[in-house]
Design a protein around this motif. Structure first.
Motif, PDB file in Angstrom:
ATOM      1  N   ASN A 188       3.913   8.917  -1.868  1.00 57.99           N
ATOM      2  CA  ASN A 188       2.742   8.349  -1.220  1.00 57.99           C
ATOM      3  C   ASN A 188       1.662   9.291  -0.657  1.00 57.99           C
ATOM      4  OD1 ASN A 188       2.062   7.759   2.082  1.00 57.99           O
ATOM      5  ND2 ASN A 188       2.041   5.785   0.953  1.00 57.99           N
ATOM      6  N   ARG A 225      -0.024  10.414  -4.065  1.00 57.67           N
ATOM      7  CA  ARG A 225      -0.983   9.590  -4.720  1.00 57.67           C
ATOM      8  C   ARG A 225      -2.237   9.410  -3.729  1.00 57.67           C
ATOM      9  NH1 ARG A 225       4.356   5.868  -5.417  1.00 57.67           N
ATOM     10  NH2 ARG A 225       4.870   6.469  -7.541  1.00 57.67           N
ATOM     11  N   LYS A 226      -2.038   9.769  -2.420  1.00 55.63           N
ATOM     12  CA  LYS A 226      -3.481   9.636  -1.682  1.00 55.63           C
ATOM     13  C   LYS A 226      -4.043  10.805  -1.773  1.00 55.63           C
ATOM     14  CE  LYS A 226      -1.635   6.360   1.894  1.00 55.63           C
ATOM     15  NZ  LYS A 226      -1.465   5.993   3.187  1.00 55.63           N
ATOM     16  N   THR A 250       0.820  -1.272  -0.071  1.00 57.50           N
ATOM     17  CA  THR A 250      -0.025  -0.117   0.044  1.00 57.50           C
ATOM     18  C   THR A 250       1.005   1.265   0.009  1.00 57.50           C
ATOM     19  OG1 THR A 250      -0.160  -0.015   2.305  1.00 57.50           O
ATOM     20  CG2 THR A 250      -1.863  -0.982   1.173  1.00 57.50           C
ATOM     21  N   TYR A 306      -5.397   8.325  -5.865  1.00 51.85           N
ATOM     22  CA  TYR A 306      -4.761   7.401  -6.772  1.00 51.85           C
ATOM     23  C   TYR A 306      -5.215   7.696  -8.209  1.00 51.85           C
ATOM     24  CZ  TYR A 306      -3.195   5.239  -2.489  1.00 51.85           C
ATOM     25  OH  TYR A 306      -2.580   4.726  -1.351  1.00 51.85           O
ATOM     26  N   ALA A 351       0.853   2.058  -3.826  1.00 56.00           N
ATOM     27  CA  ALA A 351      -0.526   1.954  -4.738  1.00 56.00           C
ATOM     28  C   ALA A 351      -1.403   1.645  -3.884  1.00 56.00           C
ATOM     29  CB  ALA A 351      -0.221   0.871  -5.837  1.00 56.00           C
ATOM     30  N   LYS A 352      -2.752   1.895  -4.056  1.00 56.03           N
ATOM     31  CA  LYS A 352      -3.762   1.177  -3.420  1.00 56.03           C
ATOM     32  C   LYS A 352      -4.332  -0.036  -3.557  1.00 56.03           C
ATOM     33  CE  LYS A 352      -8.650   2.638  -2.868  1.00 56.03           C
ATOM     34  NZ  LYS A 352      -9.869   3.671  -3.092  1.00 56.03           N
ATOM     35  N   VAL A 378      -3.880   9.051 -11.076  1.00 58.96           N
ATOM     36  CA  VAL A 378      -2.652   9.115 -11.504  1.00 58.96           C
ATOM     37  C   VAL A 378      -2.467   9.140 -13.059  1.00 58.96           C
ATOM     38  CG1 VAL A 378      -0.182   8.473 -11.435  1.00 58.96           C
ATOM     39  CG2 VAL A 378      -1.769   8.351  -9.319  1.00 58.96           C
ATOM     40  N   LYS A 392      -8.824   7.690   2.298  1.00 59.85           N
ATOM     41  CA  LYS A 392      -8.323   8.868   1.724  1.00 59.85           C
ATOM     42  C   LYS A 392      -7.761  10.002   2.482  1.00 59.85           C
ATOM     43  CE  LYS A 392      -9.793  11.882  -2.061  1.00 59.85           C
ATOM     44  NZ  LYS A 392     -10.677  12.644  -3.020  1.00 59.85           N
TER      45      LYS A 392
END
Length: 351
Positions: free
Chosen positions: A338, A341-342, A218, A346, A221-222, A348, A238
């Motif tokens: 990290n 992305r959050k 994690t 995500y 990525a999710k 992207v 989130k």
């Protein structure tokens, strides 16, 4: 001292700030205070009712565990079942500092503090105000970031005031925090230490101390189900999001600039108000949109320090789309990416 919507705001010039805030904590109240990473929202970690006030004030899901802050290694012995050789190696190298260790807890730590887990996340911060407060109250202090749940973490007292004034008893204004992203979280529960959240201590630094460190999927990525228990703060929900939609563009620096320029033109043509978080190296590429420079790709510590402040600044300018340049995920870049992305949920674009 000022009072804003019933919340006391102390400056460092207030000689009684630490004593008054210590008394608030001892009585089961909430105090926001600076650390070297971000501002934390503190309560007595051993008082379940006090800890519950954190979740209420933040609107934080109850299964999202909290980090417990301590002033000394002797306090660690009171909270956890075992202080292993790995704990000693990491604490000798990185404490005080932005490293949180996840360990099996003693029964003295309430379940609400740990999100119902049999582990507790603990760290010894490296900030004079935080340490003065911890030493004065002589309590382990549970303290997630001092923001409304899901919002960018606060790196200035002003951010805390915007989110939490009227919801908590006090805030200590210690100026802007240094690192700007939360602590690194490492689980020592399994045979192989696992990086659950990157932060101010890098993966590379951890591997200088420990023979082997795994990276939880994690981190980059999710991954997994929303039903899965969060092993550490920030793993499940989130986070770090401003009010505007966020799109992160990853890839080579020049390709990122061209893609963001293309996206900016498209969104402006649709009538959107666009903000761009740019690196110094690419900032001259952009002629449209509201541009905020987050720092140099060659100095990731500056980007880290500016990250959440800039995300919040776009709320003030009322943009509805924020396009952000990705950076290398090596070193401190792993923590930066990290968080970004959050913040983007995500969402992207890779070029």
């Amino acid at each position: 001292m000022k009072v804003i919507n019933g919340t006391k705001l102390f400056s460092l010039d207030d000689k009684n700030a630490i004593l008054e805030c210590s008394n608030i904590l001892a009585k089961g109240g909430l105090v926001a205070f600076p650390t070297e990473t971000v501002y934390g929202l503190g309560a007595n970690a051993l008082d379940a009712e006090a800890v519950n006030k954190i979740f209420t004030a933040k609107g934080r899901p109850a299964d999202n565990p909290l980090i417990v802050h301590i002033a000394s290694l002797s306090q660690l012995n009171e909270l956890v079942l075992e202080v292993s050789n790995q704990v000693k190696l990491l604490s000798d190298r990185f404490w005080p500092g932005p490293l949180t260790l996840v360990l099996e807890k003693k029964d003295i730590v309430p379940d609400i503090t740990t999100g119902g887990l049999n582990t507790v996340a603990v760290r010894l911060p490296d900030h004079k105000v935080a340490l003065d407060l911890l030493n004065e109250c002589q309590l382990p202090i549970a303290a997630p970031s001092a923001n409304l749940s899901g919002r960018p973490s606060p790196t200035m007292a002003q951010h805390v005031t915007i989110d939490l004034a009227g919801r908590i008893e006090a805030i200590i204004d210690g100026g802007q925090t240094g690192i700007g992203v939360e602590s690194t979280v490492v689980s020592l529960v399994e045979d192989t230490p696992t990086l659950l959240r990157p932060g101010g201590i890098t993966y590379e630094e951890l591997t200088e101390v420990l023979d082997e460190v795994e990276i939880d999927p994690t981190v980059k990525a999710k991954v997994g189900s929303e039903d899965k228990a969060a092993l550490a703060p920030g793993m499940k929900y989130k986070h770090y999001s401003p009010e505007a939609e966020v799109i992160l563009v990853e890839g080579e620096a020049e390709k990122i600039a061209h893609k963001i320029t293309e996206l900016t033109d498209d969104y402006l043509a649709q009538g959107h108000k666009v903000g761009i978080m740019a690196t110094e190296e690419n900032s001259n590429f952009y002629e449209e949109g509201q541009i905020q420079i987050m720092g140099s790709r060659n100095r990731l510590s500056a980007i880290s320090a500016n990250l959440f402040r800039l995300l919040r600044s776009f709320d003030e300018s009322e943009v509805d789309i924020i396009l952000i340049e990705g950076v290398s995920d090596q070193g401190l870049g792993l923590a930066i990416m990290n968080r970004l992305r959050k913040a983007a949920g995500y969402q992207v674009v890779k070029v």
